[in-house]
Write an enzyme that holds these catalytic residues in place. Structure first.
Site, PDB file in Angstrom:
ATOM      1  CD  GLU A 643      25.322  12.784 -62.374  1.00 23.90           C
ATOM      2  OE1 GLU A 643      26.406  13.140 -62.476  1.00 23.90           O
ATOM      3  OE2 GLU A 643      24.083  13.661 -62.491  1.00 23.90           O
ATOM      4  CG  ASP A 688      35.891   6.411 -77.837  1.00 25.89           C
ATOM      5  OD1 ASP A 688      35.351   6.526 -78.823  1.00 25.89           O
ATOM      6  OD2 ASP A 688      35.346   5.603 -77.013  1.00 25.89           O
ATOM      7  CG  HIS A 692      27.035   4.980 -77.382  1.00 20.74           C
ATOM      8  ND1 HIS A 692      26.053   4.696 -77.153  1.00 20.74           N
ATOM      9  CD2 HIS A 692      27.734   4.157 -76.551  1.00 20.74           C
ATOM     10  CE1 HIS A 692      25.583   3.639 -76.534  1.00 20.74           C
ATOM     11  NE2 HIS A 692      26.894   3.451 -75.972  1.00 20.74           N
TER      12      HIS A 692
END
Length: 977
Positions: A643, A688, A692
Site C-alpha cells: 500500500e 523493529d 520510521h
C-alpha cells in the site's frame, strides 16, 4: 436533539396494545402490573412495567432448536415469528426471505419434493399453570398427561406451542435438516391509547429500553442476558402480544445516549450531541446473529454509521471489507456510534461454494433487507398415501439443489401466478407416455459399466507412464537451460544482446515453472501469454519473435524515463520514495491501476523477502497493518507491491507544517497499538517498531488518514505454543529502539512479545513529547536503555493527562519484561478513554463500593495513599458554590477517595436539580463535569484505576480492564448487602 425526537416518533408509531392491559384479569388479581418478556434461551420473565425488574422467571426449552452437525446451514429462522431466510440459491444471490414461516410449513405438511425429500411437521400444545406470585410451575397440561392441581386463587394459565419441521432424504436415508420453534399462545396486538410505553430491543443481546410514548423519556433499561423475541401483557384470560422494535445495539445506545454498563434507570438529563439529519434516520435491515452454535435472523433498525452488508452480497473476503473512513474520538477511542464506510465484495467471484459454506459464520452482522422469494409449497405425498390432484407436484426435469429444498422458483415471464394444478397439467403433457422397459435399462447399465472399465484402465496406464517421460524431458531441458544461463552471464559482462535457444522459447510451461524467468504470487495472476516476458522496459521496441529479452537496455533510450513492467507491477526508476537496508529501494508504482509502493530487493535478500511476504499475507487484513498486494520476480530483483502511504510517523511529529487531517496523536497511537495487538494475536513479533516504520495512509474519500505498521523484514513468527524467540541469529532492530533484554548479557530468558511493547513505549513518548526520546539523544540512547536511565521530564505531575500518560509509558518501558503490559492491556488503559468513559468509570466505581465495609479489601485498597490523591481534604479544593451545596444533604469526609467519588456520582445524578450557580461551576456533562474534578485532582483517575484492579474480572468492569484468557480467576469479592 434529533435522536430524541426520532425515538419519540418511533414510539408514537408503534401500534399499542389493546384495552385492559394494565393489570386486569377475570379470576386473578395481579399484585402489580406485569409485563412478560420472552427471550431466545427459552426464559419467560415476568417483570415490572414500572421498572423492568424481574419478579420471577419461567425457564423452558430455547425458542429455536436447529441442528449443529450439518455441513451447510439450510435456513436462518427468525425467533420472533418463525420466518425463514435462505443463504442463497443457485447463483449465490445472498440472503432471501421465504414467504412462509415454520408454523405454516408444519400446517402444510406432510409433503414431498421432486428430489426425494420428505417433509414432516409436528405441532404440540402444552399449558403451564403458574403461581403468579412466585412463578413456580404448579401443573403441566398436555395431550399426554396432566398433573394433579392444588386449588389456588392466584394462578396463571400460559399456553405454549412447539412446531417441529423435519426433512428426510429418501436417497441417502439420512436426516437432511430439522428445526423446532416455540411460541406462546397469545392474541395479536391491538390499538390501545392507554398503553403509554414503547419497547426497543437490541439485536444480539438482551438489552431492552422502554420509552414513554408521549414524552420520549427513557423509563427503564434492563438487560435480560439473551436476545428478546416477544413482549406480552395479560388481558382477560390470555396473553396478548405487545409490539416492539428490534434495533442495533449501537443504534440503541445512540438513541438513549448511554455508554458503559447498563442496567440502571436512566433518563435524559442532558441533550443529545449535535448530529446530522441523515444520521438520525433509521433504516430497516436484517440482523444475522449467533445463539449457541447456530445462526438466526431478525429484522433490525439501524442508523447511519452502522456497517450494513449490501443486498445480494455473499460472504466477504477473509481480509474483510475495505474501510474508507472510521470515526474515532479525539483521544484515540472509538466513539459510541462509529461511522464507517465499508465496501463489501459484491460476490464470490468464482470462489468455491465449499469455502463459502465453511465460513458461513462471517454472515453475522446487519444486512440490507433481503428480497422475498417467489416460492411454491411442495405437497407431493409418497406413493403409499392417497393422492389428490391439487396436492401433487410432478418430478422436475432438473435436479434441485440443497438450497432449493422448498422449491424456490423465479417468477414467470408474464409475471402471472401459476397454480399447482396448472403446473401439474403442463408437466404431465410433457411426460413420456410409456416408461422405459426394465430389460432395456439393464442393458444400458451393462454397456456403461464395460465402457467405464476400459476408460479407467487406460487412464491408470497413462498416469503411470506419463510422469516418467516428463521427468526425462525436464532433465534434458534443465541441462540445456544451465548452458544458456552461463551464456547470459558471459554476454551480460560483455554487454552483448543474448538470443536464447529456440527450444527454450517454444516451451511456455518450462518458462513458467523454472523460476528465474518469472514468478508471481499473492494476488497477481500468471501472464496470459506464457511466452511473453514478465519484465519489459517502456518505451521500447517489442521483443523479437526469436526471443530477444525485452529487459535489456536500449542504447538510444534514457534509463531514468523508462517504465519498468514486471508482471502486474510497473514503476518508473526515477520515482524513488526511499532506500532501505541491504540495497533495497522503494519506488512509487502501479498495480492493477492502483497506486502502490514497490520494494525492489536484491537476490541476496530473497529469502528475507519471502518471509516478509508470508507475514504480510497473514496479517494485512487489519486496517492498521500495511496492505500487501503481490510479488513479482525477474532475473535480477524481487518486487513487492504494498500500500502506498503519504508519510512516516517521523514526518508527522517533526515537520511542524505537516497536515494532520484530523488524525490526533492519541488516535494515532491507538491505531498503532491496535495493529500491534493484531500481529501479536497471530504470534508475530515485529522486532523493529520505530517512527520510521509507522506509516500514514493516503487520505480516504472523507479526507481522513490512519496509521499503519510496516516493514516486516525483521519480524519473527513464533511456533504455536511458543511465546519467546532465540537471540542466536543476532540482535534485530534499530539502535535506540531495542529493548534491553535483547542486548543484556545478564538476561538468561529468551525475549518475548514485550520487546515490541518497549519499542511502542518509546514511540508513545516520542509522539506525546513532539520528538523527544525517553532515553535521551541518539548517541547515548542504547547505553541509557541498558542502564535503565530514562527521562520523562516532559510530563508534569499536576496535569491529569500527563499523569495518565506517564503511568502507562513507565510500565511499557520497564526494564523487567514481565512488568510490561500486553498490547491488549495497553488498549484498555485510561490513556485512550474519552471524557464520557472516564465519568462512567467513576460512577461505576462509586456504585460498586457504596455499601462495601470500610475495612473491606476494596475500600482499603482505594483509600491506601488516598489522602495525597485528594490533597489531604478535597472539600477545600473545590469551588465555594459546590461546597455550599454539598453541606445541605449529607456529611462527606474530606480525606476519603470514596466520599469524593460519591459526591461526583450524586451531583451527576441530580445535575438538573442543582442550583444554577453550581451547574455553571461544574460545566456541562460529561466533558466539563469530569474535567472539573480531574483538573483539581490529577491523580484521581490513575489511583482509582489501579486500586479497582481487584474487581477487573467482574462483569461491571470488563469494559475497563483486560485479562488474559489463561489468567487464573481471583477469589470473588461478594457485594456487600
Amino acid at each position: 436533539m434529533p435522536a430524541r425526537w426520532l425515538l419519540l416518533l418511533l414510539a408514537l408509531l408503534l401500534p399499542p396494545p389493546g384495552p385492559g392491559s394494565f393489570g386486569r384479569t377475570s379470576t386473578v388479581t395481579l399484585p402489580e402490573t406485569l409485563l412478560f418478556v420472552s427471550t431466545l434461551d427459552g426464559s419467560l420473565h415476568a417483570v415490572s412495567k414500572r421498572t423492568g425488574s424481574i419478579k420471577w422467571t419461567l425457564k423452558e426449552d430455547p425458542v429455536l432448536q436447529v441442528p449443529t452437525h450439518v455441513e451447510e446451514p439450510a435456513f436462518l429462522p427468525d425467533p420472533n415469528d418463525g420466518s425463514l431466510y435462505t443463504l442463497g440459491g443457485k447463483n449465490n444471490e445472498g440472503l432471501t426471505k421465504l414467504p412462509f414461516t415454520i408454523p405454516e410449513l408444519v400446517q402444510a405438511s406432510p409433503c414431498r419434493s421432486s428430489d426425494g425429500i420428505l417433509y414432516m411437521g409436528k405441532k404440540q400444545d402444552i399449558w403451564y399453570v403458574i403461581d403468579l406470585l412466585t412463578g413456580e410451575k404448579q401443573q403441566t397440561l398436555s395431550s399426554a398427561f396432566a398433573d394433579s392441581l392444588c386449588p389456588s386463587t392466584s394462578l396463571l394459565y400460559l399456553g405454549r406451542t412447539e412446531y417441529t419441521i423435519t426433512m428426510y432424504d429418501t436417497k441417502t436415508r439420512e436426516l437432511r435438516w430439522n428445526a423446532t420453534y416455540f411460541d406462546y399462545a397469545a392474541s395479536l396486538p391491538e390499538d390501545d391509547v392507554d398503553y403509554k410505553m414503547s419497547h426497543f430491543v437490541s439485536n444480539g443481546d438482551g438489552l431492552v429500553v422502554t420509552v414513554d410514548s408521549e414524552s420520549g423519556d427513557v423509563l427503564w433499561i434492563q438487560n435480560y442476558a439473551s436476545p428478546v423475541v416477544a413482549f406480552y401483557v395479560w388481558q382477560g384470560e390470555v396473553l396478548r402480544k405487545v409490539v416492539h422494535i428490534n434495533v442495533a445495539v449501537e443504534t440503541l445506545r445512540y438513541l438513549t445516549f448511554m455508554s458503559g454498563e447498563v442496567g440502571r434507570i436512566t433518563k435524559w438529563k442532558y441533550p443529545f450531541p449535535k448530529e446530522t439529519e441523515a444520521k438520525s434516520k433509521l433504516t430497516p435491515t436484517l440482523y444475522v446473529g449467533k445463539y449457541s452454535t447456530s445462526l438466526y435472523a431478525s429484522p433490525s433498525m439501524v442508523h447511519e454509521g452502522v456497517a450494513v452488508v449490501p443486498r445480494g452480497s455473499t460472504l466477504p473476503l477473509l481480509e474483510g471489507p475495505q474501510t474508507d473512513g472510521v470515526t474515532i474520538g479525539d483521544k484515540g477511542e472509538c466513539v459510541i456510534t462509529p461511522s464507517t464506510d465499508l465496501k463489501f465484495d459484491p460476490g464470490l467471484k468464482g470462489k468455491s461454494k465449499l469455502n463459502y459454506l465453511r465460513n458461513y459464520w462471517l454472515l453475522i452482522g446487519h444486512h440490507e433487507t433481503p428480497l422475498s422469494a417467489s416460492t411454491k409449497m411442495l405437497e407431493r405425498f409418497p406413493n403409499n398415501l392417497p393422492k389428490h390432484r391439487e396436492n401433487v407436484i410432478p418430478a422436475d426435469s432438473e435436479k434441485r439443489s440443497f438450497e432449493e429444498v422448498i422449491n424456490i422458483v423465479g417468477q414467470t415471464s408474464d409475471n402471472t401466478p401459476t397454480t399447482v394444478s396448472q403446473d401439474v397439467e403442463e408437466k404431465l403433457a410433457r411426460a413420456p407416455a410409456k416408461p422405459e422397459a426394465p430389460v432395456d435399462s439393464m442393458l444400458k447399465d451393462m454397456a456403461t459399466i464395460i465402457l467405464s472399465t476400459f476408460l479407467l484402465v487406460g487412464w491408470v496406464a497413462f498416469i503411470i507412464t506419463y510422469p516418467l517421460s516428463v521427468h526425462q524431458q525436464r532433465q534434458l531441458q534443465h541441462q540445456q537451460f544451465q548452458k544458456e544461463l552461463e551464456k547470459i552471464q558471459l554476454l551480460q559482462q560483455q554487454q552483448l544482446p543474448f538470443h536464447p535457444h529456440g527450444d527454450l522459447t517454444q516451451d511456455p510451461e518450462f518458462l513458467d515453472s523454472s523460476g528465474p524467468f518469472s514468478e508471481s504470487s499473492g494476488t497477481s495472476s500468471p501472464s496470459p501469454s506464457p511466452r511473453a516476458s514478465n519484465h519489459s522496459l517502456h518505451p521500447s521496441s517489442s521483443a523479437s519473435r526469436a526471443g530477444t529479452s525485452p529487459s535489456l537496455e536500449q542504447d538510444d533510450e534514457d534509463e531514468e524515463t523508462r517504465m519498468v513492467i514486471v508482471g502486474k507491477i510497473s514503476f518508473c526508476p526515477k520515482d524513488v520514495l526511499g532506500h532501505g537496508a541491504e540495497g533495497t529501494i522503494v519506488y512509487k508504482g502501479m498495480f492493477d491501476n492502483r497506486d502502490v509502493a514497490v520494494k525492489r530487493i536484491l537476490p541476496e535478500c530473497f529469502s528475507f523477502a519471502d518471509r516478509e511476504v508470508q507475514l504480510l499475507r497473514e496479517s494485512d487484513e487489519h486496517p492498521n497493518v500495511i496492505r500487501y498486494f503481490c510479488t513479482e520476480k525477474d532475473r535480477q530483483f524481487q518486487y513487492i507491491a504494498i500500500e502506498l502511504c503519504a508519510a512516516t510517523l517521523q514526518e508527522y511529529v517533526e515537520q511542524k507544517d505537516f497536515a494532520h487531517l484530523g488524525l490526533e496523536p492519541i488516535t494515532l497511537l491507538h491505531q498503532t497499538t491496535s495493529g500491534l495487538a493484531h500481529l501479536h494475536s497471530l504470534n508475530i513479533v515485529h522486532r523493529d517498531l520505530k517512527p520510521h516504520n509507522i506509516l500514514l495512509s493516503m487520505p480516504n474519500a472523507h479526507g481522513r488518514i490512519k496509521a499503519m505498521i510496516s516493514d516486516f523484514g525483521l519480524c519473527k513468527k513464533l511456533a504455536v505454543g511458543r511465546h519467546s524467540f532465540s537471540r542466536r541469529s543476532g540482535v534485530p532492530g534499530t539502535e535506540g529502539w531495542i529493548a534491553p533484554e535483547m542486548l543484556s548479557e545478564d538476561c538468561k530468558d529468551n525475549p518475548t512479545y514485550t520487546v515490541d511493547i518497549f519499542s511502542a513505549g518509546c514511540v508513545f513518548y516520542y509522539v506525546i513529547s513532539e520528538g523527544n526520546h525517553p532515553f535521551g539523544k541518539s548517541l547515548q540512547r542504547q547505553a541509557n536503555i541498558l542502564l535503565g536511565a530514562c527521562n520523562l521530564d516532559c510530563f508534569h505531575s499536576d496535569k491529569h493527562e500527563d499523569v495518565i500518560a506517564r503511568e502507562l509509558i513507565e510500565k511499557m518501558i520497564a526494564m523487567d519484561p514481565q512488568q510490561r503490559p500486553s498490547a491488549k492491556h495497553v488498549l484498555k488503559h485510561p490513556f485512550f478513554w474519552s471524557l464520557e468513559k472516564q465519568l462512567q468509570f467513576f460512577q461505576d466505581v462509586s456504585d460498586r463500593i457504596e455499601k462495601e465495609a470500610l475495612d473491606g479489601p476494596i475500600v482499603r485498597q482505594l483509600e491506601r495513599g488516598g489522602r495525597a490523591v485528594v490533597k489531604m481534604d478535597w472539600r477545600e479544593n473545590i469551588t465555594v458554590p459546590l461546597q455550599t451545596d454539598l453541606r445541605k444533604f449529607r456529611t462527606y469526609k474530606g480525606g476519603s477517595v470514596r466520599d469524593l467519588l460519591r459526591a461526583m456520582r450524586n451531583k451527576k445524578h441530580h445535575y438538573r436539580e442543582l442550583p444554577v450557580e453550581v451547574q455553571e461551576t461544574l460545566g456541562s456533562i460529561p466533558d466539563d463535569f469530569v474535567r472539573y474534578f480531574t483538573s483539581r485532582f490529577p491523580h484521581l483517575l490513575s489511583h482509582t484505576y489501579q486500586a479497582m484492579e481487584l474487581c477487573r474480572h467482574e462483569r461491571l468492569f470488563q469494559t475497563y480492564y483486560w485479562h488474559e484468557p489463561t489468567e487464573p480467576q481471583p477469589p470473588v469479592i461478594p457485594y456487600a448487602l
